[in-house]
Design an enzyme around this catalytic site. Structure first.
Site, PDB file in Angstrom:
ATOM      1  N   SER A  92     -19.392 -54.362  -7.892  1.00 15.11           N
ATOM      2  CA  SER A  92     -18.785 -53.612  -8.980  1.00 15.11           C
ATOM      3  C   SER A  92     -19.295 -54.156 -10.298  1.00 15.11           C
ATOM      4  O   SER A  92     -19.328 -55.372 -10.491  1.00 15.11           O
ATOM      5  CB  SER A  92     -17.259 -53.720  -8.925  1.00 15.11           C
ATOM      6  OG  SER A  92     -16.660 -52.957  -9.956  1.00 15.11           O
ATOM      7  N   HIS A 106     -20.363 -48.014 -15.746  1.00 15.47           N
ATOM      8  CA  HIS A 106     -19.691 -48.605 -14.586  1.00 15.47           C
ATOM      9  C   HIS A 106     -20.400 -48.133 -13.322  1.00 15.47           C
ATOM     10  O   HIS A 106     -20.838 -46.982 -13.239  1.00 15.47           O
ATOM     11  CB  HIS A 106     -18.229 -48.159 -14.564  1.00 15.47           C
ATOM     12  CG  HIS A 106     -17.587 -48.254 -13.209  1.00 15.47           C
ATOM     13  ND1 HIS A 106     -17.460 -47.161 -12.367  1.00 15.47           N
ATOM     14  CD2 HIS A 106     -17.043 -49.300 -12.545  1.00 15.47           C
ATOM     15  CE1 HIS A 106     -16.865 -47.533 -11.253  1.00 15.47           C
ATOM     16  NE2 HIS A 106     -16.609 -48.826 -11.327  1.00 15.47           N
ATOM     17  N   ARG A 110     -19.247 -49.711  -2.104  1.00 17.23           N
ATOM     18  CA  ARG A 110     -18.337 -50.510  -1.297  1.00 17.23           C
ATOM     19  C   ARG A 110     -18.251 -49.973   0.133  1.00 17.23           C
ATOM     20  O   ARG A 110     -18.588 -48.814   0.411  1.00 17.23           O
ATOM     21  CB  ARG A 110     -16.946 -50.514  -1.924  1.00 17.23           C
ATOM     22  CG  ARG A 110     -16.355 -49.127  -2.097  1.00 17.23           C
ATOM     23  CD  ARG A 110     -15.080 -49.142  -2.923  1.00 17.23           C
ATOM     24  NE  ARG A 110     -14.523 -47.810  -3.077  1.00 17.23           N
ATOM     25  CZ  ARG A 110     -14.853 -46.964  -4.046  1.00 17.23           C
ATOM     26  NH1 ARG A 110     -15.738 -47.320  -4.963  1.00 17.23           N
ATOM     27  NH2 ARG A 110     -14.306 -45.763  -4.114  1.00 17.23           N
ATOM     28  N   GLY A 259      -7.053 -60.675  -4.884  1.00 20.95           N
ATOM     29  CA  GLY A 259      -8.384 -61.030  -5.372  1.00 20.95           C
ATOM     30  C   GLY A 259      -8.312 -61.899  -6.610  1.00 20.95           C
ATOM     31  O   GLY A 259      -7.238 -62.132  -7.181  1.00 20.95           O
ATOM     32  N   ARG A 260      -9.467 -62.360  -7.051  1.00 26.28           N
ATOM     33  CA  ARG A 260      -9.529 -63.244  -8.211  1.00 26.28           C
ATOM     34  C   ARG A 260      -9.365 -62.416  -9.483  1.00 26.28           C
ATOM     35  O   ARG A 260     -10.221 -61.596  -9.814  1.00 26.28           O
ATOM     36  CB  ARG A 260     -10.868 -63.985  -8.203  1.00 26.28           C
ATOM     37  CG  ARG A 260     -11.037 -64.989  -9.332  1.00 26.28           C
ATOM     38  CD  ARG A 260     -12.314 -65.793  -9.112  1.00 26.28           C
ATOM     39  NE  ARG A 260     -12.493 -66.805 -10.115  1.00 26.28           N
ATOM     40  CZ  ARG A 260     -13.305 -66.676 -11.173  1.00 26.28           C
ATOM     41  NH1 ARG A 260     -13.985 -65.553 -11.354  1.00 26.28           N
ATOM     42  NH2 ARG A 260     -13.434 -67.662 -12.044  1.00 26.28           N
TER      43      ARG A 260
END
Length: 300
Positions: A92, A106, A110, A259-260
């Site tokens: 991403s 963008h 995935r 997630g982070r």
């Protein structure tokens, strides 16, 4: 036959290619790379480039996460997948240029697979790319959409119109009643072509991103601008923030799956401004963006 290792290799190579292309174009960029681990399983490699001559901030993240159950954002439209174990892999990116005449962009590609003992795995590909200009140029819009069409042409004549329409509908800020930008491609839940063809399509989308974006950057990166253009850029970046925090599925999935957060929120611009009830003056380039570009249309 499904091969997650091949998908992972492609995604890591794509991250490397795009990072190298950006660093070659903007030699003042400072690269920050973080390898991270997710306690529930998996991790990723985040790359954020900052303080360049062309790009104020540009991030491209790879992640491969897995766990015992899909988060709510992934099962909201497919409740039959609740309780299955999962793996999710993806790249991403979001690029925020310094020059207001260079558009923000963008891209995401995935792969998901959800598994349950005694049943066939449920898998799908998704992704796309979209463009968010601050000042509109028809030749840029045509190039962007022509390249998006090229990415789809080997997969059927109906693919580009279908995924362009989906992009226009997805990147729509409902509370503002306006699109985020001029669209591009968006697809999700893709599995009906079989694994090999679906994987090939995801790769085609990923491979066409630089072909679509970099020529536009080259055209616009040296255009002179002043405080007026910069202020408008910062104001319009506010729309980007609103969409990503209110509607974006990827942001919701990342946060809900543990997630982070620093990596997930790298999509937000480094500087932004809001101004109460601002309206562009009639006949200005800023008004032209709303009147001529933020309207879904056939660009090619």
């Amino acid at each position: 036959m499904m091969n997650i290792g091949l998908i992972k290799d492609y995604l890591l190579q794509l991250q490397e290619r795009i990072t190298s292309a950006l660093m070659a174009m903007d030699d003042k960029l400072v690269l920050i790379e973080d390898e991270w681990q997710r306690p529930e399983g998996g991790g990723g490699r985040s790359r954020v480039m900052r303080d360049g001559r062309i790009f104020e901030q540009a991030g491209i993240n790879f992640s491969h996460v897995y766990g015992a159950g899909l988060p709510a954002s992934a099962t909201a439209q497919r409740p039959e997948l609740a309780g299955r174990s999962f793996q999710a892999l993806g790249d991403s990116l979001v690029f925020h240029p310094l020059n207001p005449y260079v558009p923000t962009t963008h891209m995401n590609v995935r792969f998901f697979v959800a598994e349950k003992k005694g049943t066939e795995p449920v898998w799908w590909f998704g992704g796309g790319f979209d463009l968010t200009p601050y000042y509109g140029f028809r030749e840029d819009a045509r190039l962007w959409h022509q390249t998006a069409q090229d990415a789809c042409k080997e997969f059927g004549a109906d693919v580009y119109p279908k995924y362009k329409k989906w992009c226009d509908e997805y990147f729509y800020i409902k509370h503002r009643q306006e699109p985020r930008g001029i669209g591009g491609l968006f697809f999700d839940d893709l599995n009906e072509w079989g694994y090999e063809k679906c994987f090939a399509f995801m790769q085609s989308v990923g491979d066409h991103f630089l072909k679509a974006y970099m020529p536009i950057v080259e055209r616009r990166k040296d255009m002179p601008y002043g405080e007026r253009e910069r202020n408008f850029q910062l104001y319009r970046r506010g729309r980007y923030v609103e969409f990503n925090l209110v509607y974006d599925r990827g942001t919701l999935f990342g946060l809900q799956s543990g997630g982070r957060s620093e990596s997930i929120l790298m999509s937000l611009p480094p500087q932004v401004r809001w101004q109460y009830n601002w309206q562009p003056e009639a006949g200005t380039p800023e008004a032209e963006l709303y009147e001529k570009f933020l309207k879904p249309q056939d660009w090619v």
